[in-house]
Design a protein around this motif. Structure first.
Motif, PDB file in Angstrom:
ATOM      1  N   ARG A  92      43.526  45.872  39.452  1.00 31.11           N
ATOM      2  CA  ARG A  92      44.738  46.548  38.963  1.00 31.11           C
ATOM      3  C   ARG A  92      44.912  46.337  37.463  1.00 31.11           C
ATOM      4  O   ARG A  92      45.326  47.239  36.747  1.00 31.11           O
ATOM      5  CB  ARG A  92      45.960  46.074  39.730  1.00 31.11           C
ATOM      6  CG  ARG A  92      45.970  46.601  41.151  1.00 31.11           C
ATOM      7  CD  ARG A  92      47.314  46.444  41.826  1.00 31.11           C
ATOM      8  NE  ARG A  92      47.231  46.821  43.224  1.00 31.11           N
ATOM      9  CZ  ARG A  92      47.223  48.067  43.668  1.00 31.11           C
ATOM     10  NH1 ARG A  92      47.297  49.065  42.829  1.00 31.11           N
ATOM     11  NH2 ARG A  92      47.151  48.321  44.950  1.00 31.11           N
ATOM     12  N   GLU A  93      44.577  45.150  36.986  1.00 30.28           N
ATOM     13  CA  GLU A  93      44.639  44.888  35.544  1.00 30.28           C
ATOM     14  C   GLU A  93      43.660  45.798  34.805  1.00 30.28           C
ATOM     15  O   GLU A  93      43.977  46.339  33.747  1.00 30.28           O
ATOM     16  CB  GLU A  93      44.340  43.418  35.249  1.00 30.28           C
ATOM     17  CG  GLU A  93      45.459  42.493  35.667  1.00 30.28           C
ATOM     18  CD  GLU A  93      45.086  41.022  35.548  1.00 30.28           C
ATOM     19  OE1 GLU A  93      43.943  40.696  35.130  1.00 30.28           O
ATOM     20  OE2 GLU A  93      45.942  40.182  35.883  1.00 30.28           O
ATOM     21  N   HIS A  94      42.463  45.960  35.366  1.00 28.33           N
ATOM     22  CA  HIS A  94      41.465  46.840  34.755  1.00 28.33           C
ATOM     23  C   HIS A  94      41.987  48.276  34.711  1.00 28.33           C
ATOM     24  O   HIS A  94      41.809  48.977  33.714  1.00 28.33           O
ATOM     25  CB  HIS A  94      40.140  46.766  35.519  1.00 28.33           C
ATOM     26  CG  HIS A  94      39.099  47.713  35.014  1.00 28.33           C
ATOM     27  ND1 HIS A  94      38.348  47.458  33.876  1.00 28.33           N
ATOM     28  CD2 HIS A  94      38.702  48.922  35.469  1.00 28.33           C
ATOM     29  CE1 HIS A  94      37.521  48.476  33.670  1.00 28.33           C
ATOM     30  NE2 HIS A  94      37.714  49.380  34.630  1.00 28.33           N
ATOM     31  N   LEU A  95      42.637  48.726  35.789  1.00 26.56           N
ATOM     32  CA  LEU A  95      43.167  50.090  35.845  1.00 26.56           C
ATOM     33  C   LEU A  95      44.211  50.329  34.759  1.00 26.56           C
ATOM     34  O   LEU A  95      44.326  51.439  34.241  1.00 26.56           O
ATOM     35  CB  LEU A  95      43.769  50.391  37.218  1.00 26.56           C
ATOM     36  CG  LEU A  95      42.783  50.495  38.379  1.00 26.56           C
ATOM     37  CD1 LEU A  95      43.530  50.745  39.684  1.00 26.56           C
ATOM     38  CD2 LEU A  95      41.759  51.578  38.152  1.00 26.56           C
ATOM     39  N   GLU A  96      44.979  49.291  34.411  1.00 28.29           N
ATOM     40  CA  GLU A  96      45.979  49.428  33.353  1.00 28.29           C
ATOM     41  C   GLU A  96      45.335  49.679  31.998  1.00 28.29           C
ATOM     42  O   GLU A  96      45.946  50.282  31.113  1.00 28.29           O
ATOM     43  CB  GLU A  96      46.852  48.175  33.288  1.00 28.29           C
ATOM     44  CG  GLU A  96      47.772  48.025  34.478  1.00 28.29           C
ATOM     45  CD  GLU A  96      48.543  46.714  34.465  1.00 28.29           C
ATOM     46  OE1 GLU A  96      48.485  45.992  33.443  1.00 28.29           O
ATOM     47  OE2 GLU A  96      49.198  46.425  35.476  1.00 28.29           O
ATOM     48  N   GLU A  97      44.090  49.240  31.838  1.00 31.32           N
ATOM     49  CA  GLU A  97      43.412  49.342  30.546  1.00 31.32           C
ATOM     50  C   GLU A  97      42.360  50.445  30.492  1.00 31.32           C
ATOM     51  O   GLU A  97      41.949  50.843  29.401  1.00 31.32           O
ATOM     52  CB  GLU A  97      42.737  48.001  30.212  1.00 31.32           C
ATOM     53  CG  GLU A  97      43.707  46.850  30.126  1.00 31.32           C
ATOM     54  CD  GLU A  97      43.008  45.504  30.050  1.00 31.32           C
ATOM     55  OE1 GLU A  97      41.762  45.473  30.036  1.00 31.32           O
ATOM     56  OE2 GLU A  97      43.713  44.488  30.024  1.00 31.32           O
ATOM     57  N   CYS A  98      41.898  50.925  31.638  1.00 29.15           N
ATOM     58  CA  CYS A  98      40.771  51.855  31.667  1.00 29.15           C
ATOM     59  C   CYS A  98      41.216  53.222  32.188  1.00 29.15           C
ATOM     60  O   CYS A  98      41.456  53.392  33.392  1.00 29.15           O
ATOM     61  CB  CYS A  98      39.658  51.290  32.540  1.00 29.15           C
ATOM     62  SG  CYS A  98      38.229  52.383  32.664  1.00 29.15           S
TER      63      CYS A  98
END
Length: 194
Positions: free
Chosen positions: A126-132
């Motif tokens: 989910r953290e990756h989705l916020e950035e990618c």
């Protein structure tokens, strides 16, 4: 499932370029179908064909696995023929598309696991989705696909009034069979004589 049958399914499912089609159909479930237009949109979002002609070519290649109603028409519906085929496709979906090496993006299969609440590294993902933006766009497409499948494949929910009536009916049946019970507030919290 018999090993020979599993191998035959795998040979068909291994055909080049059919991963997106199989992934899109995997959530429809056995005996359920998707309209061809929704299937095309889902397959396209997963990196498969974006035109009906190539999609129908893939459907023909997978014909032994698929149930097709009104084939070749705008009203065509597509699904899996048998529950075992759908289960096999779902199992393969989770094995497909694993990223390797320096690829910073999540595989579609990993995003499916996140969407289904089965990802082991859910917080990290989910953290990756916020950035990618790329992975977020893919994840959003999968969410839309899952909602469409639920809507097309019988994802309706009973109205709350029906649930209330059923609970009341069950309660009445239990009380008539076992005698009335005390409300929760009247029960004693500690064991002992009355």
């Amino acid at each position: 499932m018999k090993p020979a049958l599993a191998q035959a399914y795998d040979r068909l499912m291994d055909r080049a370029g059919t991963t997106a089609l199989l992934a899109a159909l995997a959530d429809t479930g056995p005996g359920r179908t998707l309209p061809i237009t929704d299937l095309l949109q889902a397959v396209s979002a997963l990196g498969g064909p974006s035109r009906l002609g190539p999609l129908r070519d893939q459907l023909m290649a997978l014909q032994p696995l698929l149930l097709r109603m009104d084939p070749g028409t705008d009203e065509e519906q597509v699904g899996f023929r048998h529950p075992e085929i759908a289960a096999r496709a779902r199992a393969r979906r989770s094995d497909a598309g694993v990223t390797t090496g320096n690829d910073p993006h999540y595989a579609v299969a990993d995003l499916w696991l996140l969407l289904d609440g089965e990802a082991e590294a859910g917080t990290e993902m989910r953290e990756h989705l916020e950035e990618c933006a790329s992975c977020l766009e893919t994840f959003a497409g999968l969410e839309r696909l899952k909602l469409k499948v639920a809507r097309c494949a019988g994802g309706e929910h009973a109205p709350p009034e029906l649930r209330t009536r059923i609970v009341a009916s069950v309660r009445q049946t239990v009380e008539s069979a076992a005698g009335p019970t005390l409300p929760t507030s009247a029960r004693r919290s500690s064991p002992g004589p009355p």
